[in-house]
Design a protein around this motif. Structure first.
Motif, mmCIF file in Angstrom:
data_model
loop_
_atom_site.group_PDB
_atom_site.id
_atom_site.type_symbol
_atom_site.label_atom_id
_atom_site.label_comp_id
_atom_site.label_asym_id
_atom_site.label_seq_id
_atom_site.Cartn_x
_atom_site.Cartn_y
_atom_site.Cartn_z
ATOM 1 N N VAL A 40 -7.697 7.786 7.189
ATOM 2 C CA VAL A 40 -6.496 8.211 6.460
ATOM 3 C C VAL A 40 -6.512 7.498 5.113
ATOM 4 O O VAL A 40 -6.301 6.291 5.036
ATOM 5 C CB VAL A 40 -5.228 7.878 7.266
ATOM 6 C CG1 VAL A 40 -3.989 8.320 6.513
ATOM 7 C CG2 VAL A 40 -5.292 8.534 8.636
ATOM 8 N N ASN A 41 -6.769 8.243 4.054
ATOM 9 C CA ASN A 41 -7.069 7.662 2.755
ATOM 10 C C ASN A 41 -5.947 7.811 1.739
ATOM 11 O O ASN A 41 -5.076 8.667 1.866
ATOM 12 C CB ASN A 41 -8.327 8.327 2.173
ATOM 13 C CG ASN A 41 -9.542 8.142 3.042
ATOM 14 O OD1 ASN A 41 -9.612 7.204 3.818
ATOM 15 N ND2 ASN A 41 -10.502 9.043 2.929
ATOM 16 N N GLN A 42 -6.031 6.978 0.705
ATOM 17 C CA GLN A 42 -5.267 7.144 -0.521
ATOM 18 C C GLN A 42 -6.153 6.664 -1.672
ATOM 19 O O GLN A 42 -6.985 5.775 -1.505
ATOM 20 C CB GLN A 42 -3.956 6.354 -0.496
ATOM 21 C CG GLN A 42 -4.113 4.842 -0.459
ATOM 22 C CD GLN A 42 -2.788 4.098 -0.468
ATOM 23 O OE1 GLN A 42 -1.731 4.652 -0.146
ATOM 24 N NE2 GLN A 42 -2.822 2.840 -0.851
ATOM 25 N N SER A 43 -5.979 7.265 -2.842
ATOM 26 C CA SER A 43 -6.754 6.847 -4.009
ATOM 27 C C SER A 43 -6.255 5.493 -4.489
ATOM 28 O O SER A 43 -5.042 5.270 -4.598
ATOM 29 C CB SER A 43 -6.614 7.873 -5.134
ATOM 30 O OG SER A 43 -7.113 9.133 -4.729
ATOM 31 N N VAL A 44 -7.187 4.594 -4.773
ATOM 32 C CA VAL A 44 -6.799 3.228 -5.150
ATOM 33 C C VAL A 44 -6.010 3.185 -6.448
ATOM 34 O O VAL A 44 -5.240 2.241 -6.688
ATOM 35 C CB VAL A 44 -8.028 2.302 -5.246
ATOM 36 C CG1 VAL A 44 -8.683 2.135 -3.894
ATOM 37 C CG2 VAL A 44 -9.031 2.820 -6.275
ATOM 38 N N ASN A 45 -6.165 4.207 -7.304
ATOM 39 C CA ASN A 45 -5.496 4.208 -8.600
ATOM 40 C C ASN A 45 -4.272 5.121 -8.660
ATOM 41 O O ASN A 45 -3.664 5.269 -9.727
ATOM 42 C CB ASN A 45 -6.486 4.618 -9.702
ATOM 43 C CG ASN A 45 -7.609 3.613 -9.864
ATOM 44 O OD1 ASN A 45 -7.391 2.405 -9.777
ATOM 45 N ND2 ASN A 45 -8.823 4.108 -10.086
ATOM 46 N N ALA A 46 -3.909 5.724 -7.548
ATOM 47 C CA ALA A 46 -2.729 6.602 -7.541
ATOM 48 C C ALA A 46 -1.455 5.774 -7.687
ATOM 49 O O ALA A 46 -1.415 4.594 -7.374
ATOM 50 C CB ALA A 46 -2.692 7.413 -6.254
ATOM 51 N N GLU A 47 -0.402 6.409 -8.167
ATOM 52 C CA GLU A 47 0.876 5.733 -8.368
ATOM 53 C C GLU A 47 1.516 5.359 -7.027
ATOM 54 O O GLU A 47 1.460 6.139 -6.073
ATOM 55 C CB GLU A 47 1.837 6.630 -9.146
ATOM 56 C CG GLU A 47 1.483 6.817 -10.604
ATOM 57 C CD GLU A 47 1.581 5.507 -11.369
ATOM 58 O OE1 GLU A 47 2.571 4.772 -11.181
ATOM 59 O OE2 GLU A 47 0.666 5.215 -12.169
ATOM 60 N N PRO A 48 2.117 4.166 -6.941
ATOM 61 C CA PRO A 48 2.815 3.783 -5.702
ATOM 62 C C PRO A 48 4.041 4.653 -5.456
ATOM 63 O O PRO A 48 4.690 5.132 -6.400
ATOM 64 C CB PRO A 48 3.220 2.324 -5.968
ATOM 65 C CG PRO A 48 2.375 1.866 -7.108
ATOM 66 C CD PRO A 48 2.114 3.082 -7.936
ATOM 67 N N LEU A 49 4.366 4.854 -4.198
ATOM 68 C CA LEU A 49 5.581 5.567 -3.811
ATOM 69 C C LEU A 49 6.715 4.581 -3.580
ATOM 70 O O LEU A 49 6.492 3.446 -3.154
ATOM 71 C CB LEU A 49 5.345 6.363 -2.531
ATOM 72 C CG LEU A 49 4.407 7.568 -2.640
ATOM 73 C CD1 LEU A 49 4.066 8.099 -1.239
ATOM 74 C CD2 LEU A 49 5.025 8.674 -3.485
ATOM 75 N N LYS A 50 7.930 5.021 -3.838
ATOM 76 C CA LYS A 50 9.115 4.228 -3.538
ATOM 77 C C LYS A 50 9.485 4.408 -2.063
ATOM 78 O O LYS A 50 9.088 5.388 -1.427
ATOM 79 C CB LYS A 50 10.275 4.665 -4.426
ATOM 80 C CG LYS A 50 10.016 4.494 -5.912
ATOM 81 C CD LYS A 50 11.179 5.031 -6.722
ATOM 82 C CE LYS A 50 10.909 4.902 -8.219
ATOM 83 N NZ LYS A 50 12.025 5.458 -9.026
ATOM 84 N N ALA A 51 10.270 3.488 -1.551
ATOM 85 C CA ALA A 51 10.682 3.561 -0.143
ATOM 86 C C ALA A 51 11.399 4.873 0.153
ATOM 87 O O ALA A 51 11.240 5.452 1.243
ATOM 88 C CB ALA A 51 11.568 2.373 0.207
ATOM 89 N N SER A 52 12.170 5.369 -0.819
ATOM 90 C CA SER A 52 12.918 6.617 -0.636
ATOM 91 C C SER A 52 11.994 7.832 -0.523
ATOM 92 O O SER A 52 12.426 8.900 -0.101
ATOM 93 C CB SER A 52 13.896 6.820 -1.795
ATOM 94 O OG SER A 52 13.195 6.878 -3.028
ATOM 95 N N GLN A 53 10.738 7.660 -0.911
ATOM 96 C CA GLN A 53 9.768 8.752 -0.855
ATOM 97 C C GLN A 53 8.894 8.684 0.393
ATOM 98 O O GLN A 53 7.936 9.442 0.510
ATOM 99 C CB GLN A 53 8.868 8.708 -2.103
ATOM 100 C CG GLN A 53 9.615 8.913 -3.415
ATOM 101 C CD GLN A 53 8.703 8.675 -4.615
ATOM 102 O OE1 GLN A 53 8.240 7.568 -4.863
ATOM 103 N NE2 GLN A 53 8.458 9.746 -5.363
#
Length: 286
Positions: A40-53
């Motif tokens: 289960v991946n995510q791009s290391v440079n993608a923008e962080p998500l907020k808790a509400s998201q």
């Protein structure tokens, strides 16, 4: 109770967007109580998500970093929530994948998550080493559920047998502290074990010989059980042409107890739902 496991290949999978939405439809149709995912991946440079998201997200105490916008688990949870289907879920990265992803494990539950557990099973603790392995588990009213991605039996640097020993030792410590020998608290190991059931004396036999019950063999109804339909990374070089099977069963749902299983079937294999990864999924219905 219905449970599913699948190695998703997620962001590295060709035609990812279409396959993500196809898998959402699988979950909406089957509504499993628990489903476990690997890679289960995510791009290391993608923008962080907020808790509400992050609907339903519970952070693992062993992980203090951000969940990012293209995180496969977060996207899945968000798409399900749009359909008014809500899961509690958690995710933890284990290593740097393909030099561009935080690659980890996720597990989703329709029941509240009481506790999250994550631990390393590899010798290696180098985040940039692709052989680093972690395990992720949750405790719900139905027991402990762990999503598992093991190494290979013959790996000189990271042998399966050592990883299994670390996993068992951790669970024994948990058993002593929480009474996991109780008949009311089963433990489930779900995932990609990188072990062929048809090769004797290796990973499959070690797990089975340690007392774990393969839900495929417990099931009253079952199919072929094949979870990989072609040679994939890590297996091409391990099997000679004479030994290469047409399909492999290397993904399993194991239980610490012998429970009644109504059926075990492969999903997302092109017959029961579209193929969404280089692995097929396994579904067990109790």
């Amino acid at each position: 109770m219905k449970i599913i496991t699948i190695n998703t290949h997620s962001l590295e999978e060709p035609d990812y967007e279409r396959k993500l939405h196809q898998f959402v439809k699988v979950i909406l149709t089957e509504l499993p109580d628990v489903f476990a995912m690997q890679e289960v991946n995510q791009s290391v440079n993608a923008e962080p998500l907020k808790a509400s998201q992050l609907p339903g997200y519970i952070q693992c105490r062993e992980f203090s970093g951000p969940v990012r916008q293209d995180n496969h688990g977060a996207r899945l949870a968000g798409l399900l929530a749009r359909e008014d289907v809500h899961y509690y879920w958690t995710w933890v990265p284990a290593k740097l994948g393909y030099e561009k992803y935080d690659e980890g494990l996720a597990i989703f539950s329709r029941q509240p998550i009481y506790q999250v557990d994550s631990f390393r099973i590899s010798r290696c603790d180098d985040y940039e080493n692709w052989k680093t392995r972690r395990i992720l588990g949750i405790r719900t009213e139905n027991g402990w559920f762990y999503t598992v991605h093991m190494g290979w039996w013959d790996d000189a640097e990271e042998p399966f047998e050592e990883q299994w020993e670390r996993l068992e030792n951790h669970l024994k410590s948990l058993k002593e502290s929480q009474g996991l020998d109780s008949e009311n608290i089963p433990v489930w190991l779900m995932g990609d074990f990188n072990s062929l059931d048809i090769i004797s004396g290796e990973g499959y036999d070690l797990v089975s010989g340690s007392g774990w019950k393969d839900t495929y063999h417990l099931a009253r109804e079952k199919d072929t059980g094949i979870t990989v339909g072609k040679m994939i990374d890590g297996w091409r070089e391990r099997l000679s042409d004479q030994k290469k099977p047409e399909g492999m069963r290397i993904d399993y749902i194991w239980c610490s107890q012998k429970l009644p299983v109504r059926c075990s079937c492969v999903v997302c294999n092109g017959e029961k739902y579209p193929v969404v990864s280089d692995h097929y999924g396994v579904m067990a219905v109790l």
